[in-house]
Design a protein around this motif. Structure first.
Motif, PDB file in Angstrom:
ATOM      1  N   ASN A  30       0.806  -1.218   0.000  1.00  0.00           N
ATOM      2  CA  ASN A  30       0.000   0.000   0.000  1.00  0.00           C
ATOM      3  C   ASN A  30       0.839   1.267   0.000  1.00  0.00           C
ATOM      4  OD1 ASN A  30       0.920  -0.383   2.635  1.00  0.00           O
ATOM      5  ND2 ASN A  30      -0.885   0.565   3.568  1.00  0.00           N
ATOM      6  N   ILE A  31       2.130   1.146  -0.294  1.00  0.00           N
ATOM      7  CA  ILE A  31       2.971   2.330  -0.353  1.00  0.00           C
ATOM      8  C   ILE A  31       2.473   3.298  -1.427  1.00  0.00           C
ATOM      9  CG2 ILE A  31       4.641   1.405  -2.014  1.00  0.00           C
ATOM     10  CD1 ILE A  31       6.797   2.837  -0.209  1.00  0.00           C
ATOM     11  N   GLY A  32       1.743   2.805  -2.381  1.00  0.00           N
ATOM     12  CA  GLY A  32       1.183   3.660  -3.413  1.00  0.00           C
ATOM     13  C   GLY A  32       0.188   4.671  -2.884  1.00  0.00           C
ATOM     14  N   HIS A  33      -0.299   4.467  -1.653  1.00  0.00           N
ATOM     15  CA  HIS A  33      -1.247   5.415  -1.051  1.00  0.00           C
ATOM     16  C   HIS A  33      -0.566   6.731  -0.694  1.00  0.00           C
ATOM     17  CE1 HIS A  33      -4.076   1.930   0.350  1.00  0.00           C
ATOM     18  NE2 HIS A  33      -3.947   2.014  -0.960  1.00  0.00           N
ATOM     19  N   ALA A  34       0.762   6.704  -0.524  1.00  0.00           N
ATOM     20  CA  ALA A  34       1.501   7.930  -0.212  1.00  0.00           C
ATOM     21  C   ALA A  34       1.793   8.653  -1.524  1.00  0.00           C
ATOM     22  CB  ALA A  34       2.792   7.600   0.530  1.00  0.00           C
ATOM     23  N   ASN A  35       0.732   9.061  -2.193  1.00  0.00           N
ATOM     24  CA  ASN A  35       0.856   9.472  -3.590  1.00  0.00           C
ATOM     25  C   ASN A  35       1.425  10.861  -3.818  1.00  0.00           C
ATOM     26  OD1 ASN A  35      -1.345  10.937  -2.764  1.00  0.00           O
ATOM     27  ND2 ASN A  35      -2.843   9.739  -3.919  1.00  0.00           N
ATOM     28  N   VAL A  36       1.797  11.587  -2.754  1.00  0.00           N
ATOM     29  CA  VAL A  36       2.506  12.856  -2.962  1.00  0.00           C
ATOM     30  C   VAL A  36       3.997  12.709  -2.644  1.00  0.00           C
ATOM     31  CG1 VAL A  36       0.452  14.236  -2.506  1.00  0.00           C
ATOM     32  CG2 VAL A  36       2.056  13.753  -0.640  1.00  0.00           C
ATOM     33  N   LEU A  37       4.417  11.491  -2.345  1.00  0.00           N
ATOM     34  CA  LEU A  37       5.808  11.230  -1.976  1.00  0.00           C
ATOM     35  C   LEU A  37       6.743  11.588  -3.125  1.00  0.00           C
ATOM     36  CD1 LEU A  37       7.167  10.023   0.580  1.00  0.00           C
ATOM     37  CD2 LEU A  37       7.245   7.834  -0.628  1.00  0.00           C
TER      38      LEU A  37
END
Length: 244
Positions: A30-37
């Motif tokens: 679910n690292i894709g949820h940090a989409n402003v990274l």
């Protein structure tokens, strides 16, 4: 410990640096949820597994440092989703396969480090074309002739830094000659006998870029590429000043 699932759920997280923390386990899907990274550094841990699909959903990502871990699998064709990517380091992992030609769609890419991996084949022409563009991509790979077989582990006619897959000795290719590895070059050598390890070299380079808040082409220099390389080797070619 492991990377907390909750950490990558932070919606406004722009930079995450967990380097050198003895982390184990995998990168959360679910690292894709940090989409402003924009910056993700996991270098120097004991992470393993494959690179999750969620990683390629981080479309704002500019700096991705995954070196010196135990990652396996390959680099996905979805790498082109990281259109803003400027630096990618996957060195010192068990990642295999080939470099996807889709990486050539990352038009802002300025630095790619894939040495000391199991990546084979040939650097695609689409990626090599980025070395000729405004971003002047620098590539570090296992493209030096193997001391035992005289055959490079990966074929690259556009790499700036070539390493021996077995001895881990690296050299900087001269711009004065074509970059084919069988030609004669004036090179500076980075040896395992040096007091400076390759991990330290790359860590220093990455830290310098981030601390200065700049990319290679942002540097106030007539030759930003040479300035970046001078962070790896000092001017007389004897090694990196880690105390600078």
């Amino acid at each position: 410990g492991t990377i907390p699932q909750e950490l990558v759920e932070l919606q406004f997280l722009m930079a995450l640096d967990l380097s050198w923390n003895n982390l184990t386990g995998i990168i959360p899907e679910n690292i894709g949820h940090a989409n402003v990274l924009e910056i993700l550094s996991l270098q120097g841990n004991e992470l393993n597994g494959t690179l999750p699909n969620g990683l390629f959903e981080l479309t704002n990502l500019k700096y991705l440092f995954l070196g010196d871990n135990g990652f396996s699998g390959s680099i996905s064709d979805d790498i082109d989703q990281l259109a803003n990517l400027r630096q990618l380091t996957v060195s010192e992992n068990s990642i295999a396969g080939t470099i996807p030609s889709a990486l050539g769609l990352c038009k802002h890419l300025e630095f790619l480090n894939i040495d000391d991996t199991n990546i084979e084949g040939t650097i695609p022409e689409e990626v090599c074309l980025l070395t000729q563009g405004n971003n002047d991509l620098q590539i570090q790979a296992d493209c030096s002739p193997d001391k035992a077989t005289a055959v490079p582990f990966i074929k690259c006619d556009c790499c700036k830094i070539c390493c021996d897959h077995n001895t881990h000795e690296c050299k900087i290719e001269s711009d004065e000659q074509p970059s084919a590895i069988n030609d004669q070059h004036t090179t500076s050598t980075i040896s395992n006998n040096s007091d400076v390890t390759r991990s330290q070299l790359m860590e220093k380079l990455e830290v310098e870029v981030l601390h200065r808040g700049a990319t290679f082409n942002d540097m106030a220099s007539d030759d930003p590429r040479q300035l970046a390389l001078n962070w790896i080797l000092d001017e007389d070619g004897t090694g990196l000043d880690l105390n600078a």
